[in-house]
Design an enzyme around this catalytic site. Structure first.
Site, mmCIF file in Angstrom:
data_model
loop_
_atom_site.group_PDB
_atom_site.id
_atom_site.type_symbol
_atom_site.label_atom_id
_atom_site.label_comp_id
_atom_site.label_asym_id
_atom_site.label_seq_id
_atom_site.Cartn_x
_atom_site.Cartn_y
_atom_site.Cartn_z
ATOM 1 N N LYS A 118 0.577 -1.268 0.050
ATOM 2 C CA LYS A 118 0.080 -0.022 -0.190
ATOM 3 C C LYS A 118 0.937 1.301 -0.169
ATOM 4 O O LYS A 118 0.525 2.295 -0.710
ATOM 5 C CB LYS A 118 -0.784 -0.097 1.140
ATOM 6 C CG LYS A 118 -2.159 -0.972 1.057
ATOM 7 C CD LYS A 118 -3.036 -0.823 2.184
ATOM 8 C CE LYS A 118 -4.082 -2.098 2.270
ATOM 9 N NZ LYS A 118 -5.059 -1.952 1.786
ATOM 10 N N ARG A 294 -6.891 -7.705 -9.842
ATOM 11 C CA ARG A 294 -7.620 -8.787 -10.343
ATOM 12 C C ARG A 294 -9.137 -8.441 -10.455
ATOM 13 O O ARG A 294 -9.548 -7.428 -10.276
ATOM 14 C CB ARG A 294 -7.370 -9.899 -8.952
ATOM 15 C CG ARG A 294 -8.171 -9.239 -7.763
ATOM 16 C CD ARG A 294 -8.253 -9.737 -6.586
ATOM 17 N NE ARG A 294 -8.648 -9.060 -5.242
ATOM 18 C CZ ARG A 294 -9.577 -8.500 -5.110
ATOM 19 N NH1 ARG A 294 -10.542 -8.485 -5.691
ATOM 20 N NH2 ARG A 294 -9.493 -7.864 -3.510
#
Ligand code: ADP
Length: 501
Positions: A118, A294
């Site tokens: 992140k 994804r």
């Protein structure tokens, strides 16, 4: 295009991917652990390979990269679709797949690695001019550094794991007194969940909306977005109801968020389908949260409003095709909502409730889709995410979509395991939801004390099934159900799966 693809997943998402493979006449390979030997994804694939000795633990099955790659080699599959969860965002797995001479249906390993962290992702996106949630740019373990950063940004702050996902390693901290203790707990949780205990702080935004943008990018430098999904209805920082379009966006904001998502994709050399997540505040300012590399759980609401099959596009991009769509070719029509159906108890903090699905009858009708991984008699194992399926509706506008979803939830019967269906009906019917007054604290603000109604439809449905299973027939209980006529017996429904197995 590939001749044969292995799906490295289970449950509803594996079944979803298999559906498109069949439509594209691509042979399919499922993988499974022993508890999934009779699972729907195994019954739906052309071939199925047990992973190792079939041990159900994720580390020995759906997270075991070598066993999955070996299954592809043995069956002659040329590509691997990872679905979501499990190995889908594991850069090492993507690299191993490629090194084995196979195609990973997702972004390149180095892109997954950059975006999977992140703080690295925040830095890259900030450099690309995308607004990010205010907070630290790097991880820190020194309590003094964390305390100073928290003081600078102002409480409340949110501790996050750099390698985080699924809400793990996340803690809201209201004041300086609780920071050190919460940081240590978050770091331990991150270490045990991800093997990496690094944490950092973000400003905890007050009641933002979660708005994310679907992107598609090819390996030739083309990238487009497919509009937004609002996913503000969450429990434990995890989504439960999603919709598109978001009623918080006007044309200008939609365009700017879409452009920011495409800029993010281009900044990292993104390839394949992905999602750029943002938090949107009440003033219309939006901040980058993370990129999910994804297919998302909630991808069907985009599919039904833009009229595209995202799995087909993933396969085409992975096979090297150029995007056939430019941004002006894509438009959204109508309104879509998705409700996630998990085996969980909404009256007990959404605790997972695995078990046996005794009976299920999916809702049908115009604009209704049920992406499911279950059938009557299927087991929901304790070892994996307890998602049973997703109910998706499309209608001309938001009020019609809400009405349709309430009707579809009432018609969508799943018995044997607890679900949050009744809660979701109450949410959809509530005034703040109908007004579009949603944010990520919606459930805490409006449904904190929610309990199921004692003697609702559930009793009637149970009565029906009991009558059906005991051979008493359809009279009586079935006729008391809303909208019910004569339902097929569970044994007829089971016969469908017997035919395909
Ligand atoms: P994970 O990757 O663990 O799912 P995310 O960063 O995607 O975590 O955030 C999940 C959810 O947590 C968001 O949708 C939002 O509800 C909440 N959240 C995350 N960051 C913040 C923040 N800085 N302020 C307020 N809420 C946040």
């Amino acid at each position: 295009m590939f001749d044969k693809v292995l799906v490295a997943n289970r449950g509803e998402i594996a079944v979803r991917v298999l559906t498109t493979l069949r439509e594209m006449s691509i042979a399919s390979v499922a993988v499974y652990s022993e508890v999934d030997a009779q699972a729907l994804h195994v019954l739906s694939a052309d071939e199925a390979v047990v992973l190792g000795d079939g041990a159900p633990e994720p580390a020995a099955s759906y997270l075991h990269a070598e066993r999955i790659i070996e299954a592809a080699r043995v069956t002659g599959a040329q590509a691997i679709h990872p679905g979501y969860g499990f190995l889908s965002e594991n850069a090492d797995f993507a690299a191993q797949v490629t090194e084995a001479g196979l195609t990973f249906i997702g972004p390149p390993a180095d892109v997954i690695a950059k975006l999977g962290n992140k703080t690295t992702a925040r830095q890259i996106l900030a450099d690309a001019g995308v607004p990010i949630v205010p907070g630290m740019r790097a991880t820190a373990d020194d309590p003094a550094v964390l305390a100073e950063a928290a003081q600078d940004m102002g409480y409340p702050v949110l501790i996050k794991a750099a390698a985080g996902g699924g809400g793990k390693g996340m803690r809201v901290v209201q004041s300086a007194d609780h920071l050190a203790e919460a940081a240590s707990a978050a770091s331990s949780e991150a270490l045990s969940s991800f093997g990496d205990g690094s944490i950092y702080l973000e400003k905890y935004l007050d009641r933002p909306r979660h708005v994310e943008v679907q992107i598609l990018a090819d390996a030739h430098g083309n990238a487009i977005h497919l509009f937004e999904r609002e996913c503000s209805i969450q429990r434990r920082h995890q989504k439960i109801i999603e919709e598109t379009p978001s009623c918080a966006l006007n044309t200008d904001l939609r365009t700017r968020m879409g452009e920011a998502a495409v800029a993010a994709a281009k900044a990292v050399g993104y390839v394949n389908a992905g999602t750029v997540e943002f938090l949107l505040d009440s003033t219309g300012d939006f901040y980058f949260l993370e990129v999910n590399t994804r297919l998302q759980v909630e991808h069907p609401i985009t599919e039904v409003t833009v009229g595209l099959d995202l799995v087909r596009h993933q396969l085409e991009i992975a096979a090297g095709s150029k995007l056939t769509l430019a941004q002006p070719d894509v438009s959204q029509r109508g309104h879509a909502i998705e409700c996630r159906i998990y085996a969980e108890d909404p009256a007990a903090d959404f605790m997972p409730c695995p078990g046996k699905v005794l009976y299920c009858r999916p809702a049908t009708g115009p604009g209704v889709r049920f992406d499911a991984g279950i059938y009557p008699g299927a087991e929901v194992p304790v070892h994996y995410d307890p998602i049973l399926g997703k109910l998706i509706v499309w209608a001309e506008d938001r009020p019609a979509a809400i009405a349709r979803m309430i009707r579809a939830l009432q018609d969508n019967v799943v018995l044997g395991v607890q679900t949050a269906t009744e809660l979701m009906i109450d949410i959809l019917a509530s005034e703040p939801f109908r007004d579009g007054d949603t944010n990520t604290r919606f459930l805490e603000d409006h449904f904190a004390d929610w309990h199921p109604c004692e003697d609702g439809d559930a009793q009637a449905r149970l009565g029906y099934v009991a009558a059906d299973l005991s051979g008493v027939g359809h009279a009586g209980a079935a006729d008391t159900l809303p909208g019910a006529t004569k339902w097929p017996s569970p044994w007829q429904t089971l016969a469908h799966w017997t035919l395909r197995s």
